[in-house]
Design a protein around this motif. Structure first.
Motif, PDB file in Angstrom:
ATOM      1  N   LYS A 125       0.784  -1.259   0.006  1.00 44.87           N
ATOM      2  CA  LYS A 125      -0.091   0.053  -0.066  1.00 44.87           C
ATOM      3  C   LYS A 125       0.910   1.126   0.001  1.00 44.87           C
ATOM      4  CE  LYS A 125      -4.220  -2.042   0.625  1.00 44.87           C
ATOM      5  NZ  LYS A 125      -4.002  -2.913  -0.443  1.00 44.87           N
ATOM      6  N   GLN A 126       0.755   1.987  -1.122  1.00 42.06           N
ATOM      7  CA  GLN A 126       1.656   3.228  -1.292  1.00 42.06           C
ATOM      8  C   GLN A 126       1.474   4.206  -0.149  1.00 42.06           C
ATOM      9  OE1 GLN A 126       3.406   4.285  -4.653  1.00 42.06           O
ATOM     10  NE2 GLN A 126       3.262   2.001  -4.144  1.00 42.06           N
ATOM     11  N   GLN A 127       0.302   4.297   0.642  1.00 44.32           N
ATOM     12  CA  GLN A 127       0.172   5.191   1.466  1.00 44.32           C
ATOM     13  C   GLN A 127       0.595   4.787   3.030  1.00 44.32           C
ATOM     14  OE1 GLN A 127      -2.397   3.568  -0.107  1.00 44.32           O
ATOM     15  NE2 GLN A 127      -4.261   4.670  -0.599  1.00 44.32           N
ATOM     16  N   LEU A 128       1.153   3.644   3.069  1.00 46.94           N
ATOM     17  CA  LEU A 128       1.529   3.076   4.422  1.00 46.94           C
ATOM     18  C   LEU A 128       2.859   2.550   4.337  1.00 46.94           C
ATOM     19  CD1 LEU A 128      -1.497   1.250   5.463  1.00 46.94           C
ATOM     20  CD2 LEU A 128      -0.960   3.298   6.098  1.00 46.94           C
ATOM     21  N   VAL A 129       4.027   3.160   5.361  1.00 45.55           N
ATOM     22  CA  VAL A 129       5.104   2.372   5.635  1.00 45.55           C
ATOM     23  C   VAL A 129       5.147   1.365   6.766  1.00 45.55           C
ATOM     24  CG1 VAL A 129       7.486   3.037   5.928  1.00 45.55           C
ATOM     25  CG2 VAL A 129       6.011   4.632   4.650  1.00 45.55           C
ATOM     26  N   LEU A 130       5.517   0.178   6.575  1.00 48.09           N
ATOM     27  CA  LEU A 130       5.255  -0.806   7.476  1.00 48.09           C
ATOM     28  C   LEU A 130       6.600  -0.986   8.665  1.00 48.09           C
ATOM     29  CD1 LEU A 130       3.221  -1.913   5.616  1.00 48.09           C
ATOM     30  CD2 LEU A 130       4.367  -4.350   5.709  1.00 48.09           C
ATOM     31  N   PRO A 131       6.229  -1.172   9.700  1.00 45.99           N
ATOM     32  CA  PRO A 131       7.513  -1.100  10.588  1.00 45.99           C
ATOM     33  C   PRO A 131       8.532  -2.049  10.258  1.00 45.99           C
ATOM     34  CG  PRO A 131       5.499  -2.132  11.693  1.00 45.99           C
ATOM     35  CD  PRO A 131       5.073  -1.841  10.324  1.00 45.99           C
ATOM     36  N   LEU A 132       9.750  -1.852  10.419  1.00 44.00           N
ATOM     37  CA  LEU A 132      10.953  -2.528  10.499  1.00 44.00           C
ATOM     38  C   LEU A 132      10.808  -3.419  11.171  1.00 44.00           C
ATOM     39  CD1 LEU A 132      14.187  -0.345  10.204  1.00 44.00           C
ATOM     40  CD2 LEU A 132      13.131  -1.729   8.350  1.00 44.00           C
ATOM     41  N   THR A 133      11.109  -4.778  10.870  1.00 39.46           N
ATOM     42  CA  THR A 133      11.435  -5.765  12.060  1.00 39.46           C
ATOM     43  C   THR A 133      12.628  -6.639  11.837  1.00 39.46           C
ATOM     44  OG1 THR A 133      10.329  -7.707  13.141  1.00 39.46           O
ATOM     45  CG2 THR A 133      10.079  -7.688  10.649  1.00 39.46           C
ATOM     46  N   GLY A 134      12.915  -7.636  12.519  1.00 32.61           N
ATOM     47  CA  GLY A 134      14.297  -8.237  12.298  1.00 32.61           C
ATOM     48  C   GLY A 134      14.410  -9.074  13.451  1.00 32.61           C
ATOM     49  N   PRO A 135      15.510 -10.040  13.541  1.00 31.49           N
ATOM     50  CA  PRO A 135      15.583 -11.059  14.540  1.00 31.49           C
ATOM     51  C   PRO A 135      15.539 -10.554  16.081  1.00 31.49           C
ATOM     52  CG  PRO A 135      17.561 -10.981  13.071  1.00 31.49           C
ATOM     53  CD  PRO A 135      16.748 -10.044  13.026  1.00 31.49           C
ATOM     54  N   GLY A 136      14.847 -10.847  17.086  1.00 29.04           N
ATOM     55  CA  GLY A 136      14.909 -10.296  18.351  1.00 29.04           C
ATOM     56  C   GLY A 136      13.908  -9.510  18.656  1.00 29.04           C
ATOM     57  N   ASP A 137      12.791  -9.374  17.509  1.00 29.88           N
ATOM     58  CA  ASP A 137      11.934  -8.387  17.839  1.00 29.88           C
ATOM     59  C   ASP A 137      10.773  -8.722  18.739  1.00 29.88           C
ATOM     60  OD1 ASP A 137       9.819  -6.177  17.343  1.00 29.88           O
ATOM     61  OD2 ASP A 137      10.014  -6.045  15.418  1.00 29.88           O
ATOM     62  N   ALA A 138      10.623  -8.012  19.869  1.00 31.41           N
ATOM     63  CA  ALA A 138       9.407  -8.613  20.943  1.00 31.41           C
ATOM     64  C   ALA A 138       8.175  -7.988  20.328  1.00 31.41           C
ATOM     65  CB  ALA A 138      10.209  -8.100  22.114  1.00 31.41           C
ATOM     66  N   ARG A 139       8.135  -7.446  19.398  1.00 32.44           N
ATOM     67  CA  ARG A 139       6.874  -6.984  18.966  1.00 32.44           C
ATOM     68  C   ARG A 139       5.827  -6.139  19.999  1.00 32.44           C
ATOM     69  NH1 ARG A 139       6.268  -6.475  13.304  1.00 32.44           N
ATOM     70  NH2 ARG A 139       6.941  -8.030  12.280  1.00 32.44           N
ATOM     71  N   HIS A 140       6.408  -5.449  20.823  1.00 31.93           N
ATOM     72  CA  HIS A 140       5.781  -4.710  21.869  1.00 31.93           C
ATOM     73  C   HIS A 140       4.698  -3.605  21.033  1.00 31.93           C
ATOM     74  CE1 HIS A 140       4.404  -2.299  25.125  1.00 31.93           C
ATOM     75  NE2 HIS A 140       5.105  -1.266  24.813  1.00 31.93           N
ATOM     76  N   TYR A 148       3.222  -2.003  17.237  1.00 35.21           N
ATOM     77  CA  TYR A 148       3.083  -2.194  15.671  1.00 35.21           C
ATOM     78  C   TYR A 148       3.075  -0.622  15.158  1.00 35.21           C
ATOM     79  CZ  TYR A 148       2.162  -3.818  11.018  1.00 35.21           C
ATOM     80  OH  TYR A 148       2.416  -4.190   9.663  1.00 35.21           O
ATOM     81  N   PRO A 149       4.272  -0.038  15.238  1.00 34.77           N
ATOM     82  CA  PRO A 149       4.272   1.404  14.782  1.00 34.77           C
ATOM     83  C   PRO A 149       4.247   1.538  13.124  1.00 34.77           C
ATOM     84  CG  PRO A 149       6.370   0.870  15.337  1.00 34.77           C
ATOM     85  CD  PRO A 149       5.515  -0.651  15.291  1.00 34.77           C
ATOM     86  N   LEU A 150       2.900   1.928  12.772  1.00 43.35           N
ATOM     87  CA  LEU A 150       2.621   2.073  11.198  1.00 43.35           C
ATOM     88  C   LEU A 150       3.183   3.527  11.199  1.00 43.35           C
ATOM     89  CD1 LEU A 150       1.362   0.528   8.808  1.00 43.35           C
ATOM     90  CD2 LEU A 150      -0.880   1.532   9.520  1.00 43.35           C
ATOM     91  N   ARG A 151       3.292   3.729   9.850  1.00 44.25           N
ATOM     92  CA  ARG A 151       3.566   5.099   9.380  1.00 44.25           C
ATOM     93  C   ARG A 151       2.688   5.281   8.152  1.00 44.25           C
ATOM     94  NH1 ARG A 151       9.914   5.894   9.817  1.00 44.25           N
ATOM     95  NH2 ARG A 151       9.631   3.712   9.838  1.00 44.25           N
ATOM     96  N   LEU A 152       2.261   6.728   8.219  1.00 38.08           N
ATOM     97  CA  LEU A 152       1.590   7.206   6.916  1.00 38.08           C
ATOM     98  C   LEU A 152       2.628   7.689   5.980  1.00 38.08           C
ATOM     99  CD1 LEU A 152      -1.345   8.955   8.537  1.00 38.08           C
ATOM    100  CD2 LEU A 152      -1.315   6.587   7.791  1.00 38.08           C
ATOM    101  N   ASN A 153       2.570   7.544   4.771  1.00 36.57           N
ATOM    102  CA  ASN A 153       3.437   8.198   3.804  1.00 36.57           C
ATOM    103  C   ASN A 153       2.829   9.542   3.429  1.00 36.57           C
ATOM    104  OD1 ASN A 153       4.831   8.954   1.488  1.00 36.57           O
ATOM    105  ND2 ASN A 153       4.610   6.971   0.700  1.00 36.57           N
ATOM    106  N   PRO A 154       3.318  10.593   3.942  1.00 37.56           N
ATOM    107  CA  PRO A 154       3.052  11.984   3.647  1.00 37.56           C
ATOM    108  C   PRO A 154       2.696  12.211   2.382  1.00 37.56           C
ATOM    109  CG  PRO A 154       5.139  12.158   4.370  1.00 37.56           C
ATOM    110  CD  PRO A 154       4.902  10.696   4.638  1.00 37.56           C
ATOM    111  N   GLN A 155       3.358  11.927   1.170  1.00 34.41           N
ATOM    112  CA  GLN A 155       3.373  12.104   0.002  1.00 34.41           C
ATOM    113  C   GLN A 155       2.139  11.271  -0.767  1.00 34.41           C
ATOM    114  OE1 GLN A 155       7.194  11.126   0.285  1.00 34.41           O
ATOM    115  NE2 GLN A 155       6.802  13.321   0.878  1.00 34.41           N
ATOM    116  N   GLN A 156       1.520  10.448  -0.150  1.00 31.89           N
ATOM    117  CA  GLN A 156       0.587   9.602  -0.596  1.00 31.89           C
ATOM    118  C   GLN A 156      -0.705   9.564   0.115  1.00 31.89           C
ATOM    119  OE1 GLN A 156       0.604   7.736  -3.408  1.00 31.89           O
ATOM    120  NE2 GLN A 156       2.840   8.271  -3.708  1.00 31.89           N
ATOM    121  N   VAL A 157      -0.641  10.343   1.414  1.00 32.05           N
ATOM    122  CA  VAL A 157      -1.923  10.322   2.242  1.00 32.05           C
ATOM    123  C   VAL A 157      -2.352  11.762   2.404  1.00 32.05           C
ATOM    124  CG1 VAL A 157      -2.928   9.749   4.546  1.00 32.05           C
ATOM    125  CG2 VAL A 157      -1.179   8.185   3.416  1.00 32.05           C
ATOM    126  N   LYS A 158      -3.674  12.182   1.959  1.00 33.04           N
ATOM    127  CA  LYS A 158      -4.040  13.455   1.933  1.00 33.04           C
ATOM    128  C   LYS A 158      -4.577  14.005   3.520  1.00 33.04           C
ATOM    129  CE  LYS A 158      -4.049  13.755  -2.465  1.00 33.04           C
ATOM    130  NZ  LYS A 158      -3.135  12.764  -2.283  1.00 33.04           N
TER     131      LYS A 158
END
Ligand SMILES: *Cc1c(COP(=O)(O)O)cnc(C)c1O
Length: 406
Positions: A303-318, A320-330
């Motif tokens: 989805k162009q409007q959203l930036v997914l959170p980075l994850t990786g080994p050892g992520d406790a997933r406390h 879910y920090p989603l980001r809005l893509n300011p170029q794509q979201v009104k």
């Protein structure tokens, strides 16, 4: 009409076993720190020292010996950790500096203030929400030599920071490293080491919204016996013999010595008993958070409007920090949040940067654009609910509402 939030942002996962553990202590006649807290500390130590117990673990070696000390909050733990590292101690010295990200909860910085030290803010690196090692080094270099005493990296959201880079810089400039691991239990990195056990001292939180909870509580972890000794004594009034030891020792039970003007930061048995049950569920709770994160990732990928959170080994997933893509979201982030709220979904923002908080802003004459990546992260971030016990229908509702609100 006021919207009813029926999917809250966070909810503790408390079952029958936690209830029974609390009742057992209530009926025992011993409510404060005692046998339950000692058992909790021992079980927590075993957990961190023995990554072979992690599910799907390929690891076969034990980690070096650790000391785990239960406290009444992570904030108290950070205070004790900085104190044990000598911040603000020598000749009642004021004006020591402690480097912290601006992108954190106030507890990280306020602990330095307790000791008369100055928190010095550091920007995050783009996209990570983590303290930027290059910015850390620049901030240290800008301080008068000898002022910087410690750095507190924050494992934001449960994803471990680049500890190798931070440890290198800290060693080079002679700083102690205290990991704010409030979000990071259990975060087992690829090489079999837990976040919170890498620096000189690590501090975990058991606050009501954290990955495992005692309502309020925390754990301080270190490898050095002298640091552990200092923390234990300062945790209970600077008395070198705890109340529990006085009742269980063979020496006269009324006798104790005050070695320092310490603090009252112990964790009561009533809470430790709940913590023991939560600890035994830690991997199961992580698996539940991972399932929710996987559903979000799948639904939002591409989805162009959203930036997914980075994850990786050892992520406790406390988080879910989603980001809005300011170029794509009104719409603005705040407008987006109120749309979700109208649909009954509770969300949060992690974090409102400390450098724009009135206290720190005024005291250190800071302006919003002093930490551009921190501001950039803050302005577009929205933390979605990710608590164990959410049903898949609830997760689907969050997904549908997010997608319809863009
Ligand atoms: C929650 C939190 C703390 C404080 O934890 P308490 O146990 O509530 O004192 C510290 N740092 C961060 C990053 C947190 O999110």
């Amino acid at each position: 009409m006021k919207a009813i939030v029926d999917i809250p942002f966070a909810r503790p996962f408390i079952g029958r076993e936690e209830e029974e553990a609390a009742l057992r202590v209530l009926r025992s006649g011993w409510l404060t720190t005692g046998a339950e807290t000692i058992a909790f500390e021992k079980e927590f130590t075993d957990f961190l020292q023995n990554p072979t117990l992690a599910p799907h673990s390929q690891l076969s070696t034990l980690n070096p010996q650790l000391f785990c000390m239960a406290v009444n909050s992570a904030t108290s733990g950070l205070h004790l950790a900085l104190e044990a590292c000598g911040v603000g101690r020598a000749a009642r010295r004021r004006g020591d500096s402690v480097l912290v990200p601006s992108y954190t909860f106030t507890a990280t910085a306020e602990a330095a203030c307790y000791l008369g030290a100055d928190p010095v803010f550091v920007d995050v690196s783009p996209g990570t929400f983590h303290m930027d090692p290059a910015a850390l080094e620049q901030a240290i270099k800008r301080l008068p030599p000898g002022k910087a005493k410690a750095v507190i990296p924050v494992h934001y959201g449960g994803l471990p920071c680049d500890m190798a880079a931070i440890m290198d810089i800290a060693h080079h400039y002679g700083l102690k490293v205290i990991e704010d691991a409030a979000h990071a239990f259990p975060s087992l990195t690829g090489n079999g080491v837990f976040a919170g056990t890498i620096g000189d001292i690590g501090v975990f939180s058991f606050y009501a919204t954290k990955t495992i909870t005692t309502g309020e509580g925390g754990m301080v972890v270190c490898r050095d016996e002298a640091l552990a000794g200092r923390i234990s004594i300062m945790r209970s009034h600077g008395i070198d013999r705890t109340v529990w030891n006085r009742y269980s020792d063979t020496k006269a039970s009324w006798y104790y010595e005050v070695a320092e003007a310490g603090y009252k930061y112990n964790l009561p048995d009533l809470l430790a008993a709940v913590g023991r049950v939560q600890l035994s569920r830690a991997w199961e709770l992580l698996r539940m958070r991972e399932e929710i994160a996987a559903a979000y990732d799948k639904a939002f990928a591409g989805k162009q409007q959203l930036v997914l959170p980075l994850t990786g080994p050892g992520d406790a997933r406390h988080l879910y920090p989603l980001r809005l893509n300011p170029q794509q979201v009104k719409i603005s982030r705040d407008e987006f949040i109120s749309r979700l709220k109208k649909q009954g979904i509770g969300v949060s923002v992690h974090f409102i940067p400390l450098h724009i908080m009135p206290y720190y802003k005024k005291r250190f004459s800071l302006s919003a654009n002093d930490f551009p990546e921190t501001m950039n992260s803050f302005l577009h971030e929205i933390s979605l609910p990710i608590w164990p016990g959410m049903t898949m229908e609830q997760v689907e509702r969050v997904i549908d509402t997010v997608l319809c609100s863009l």
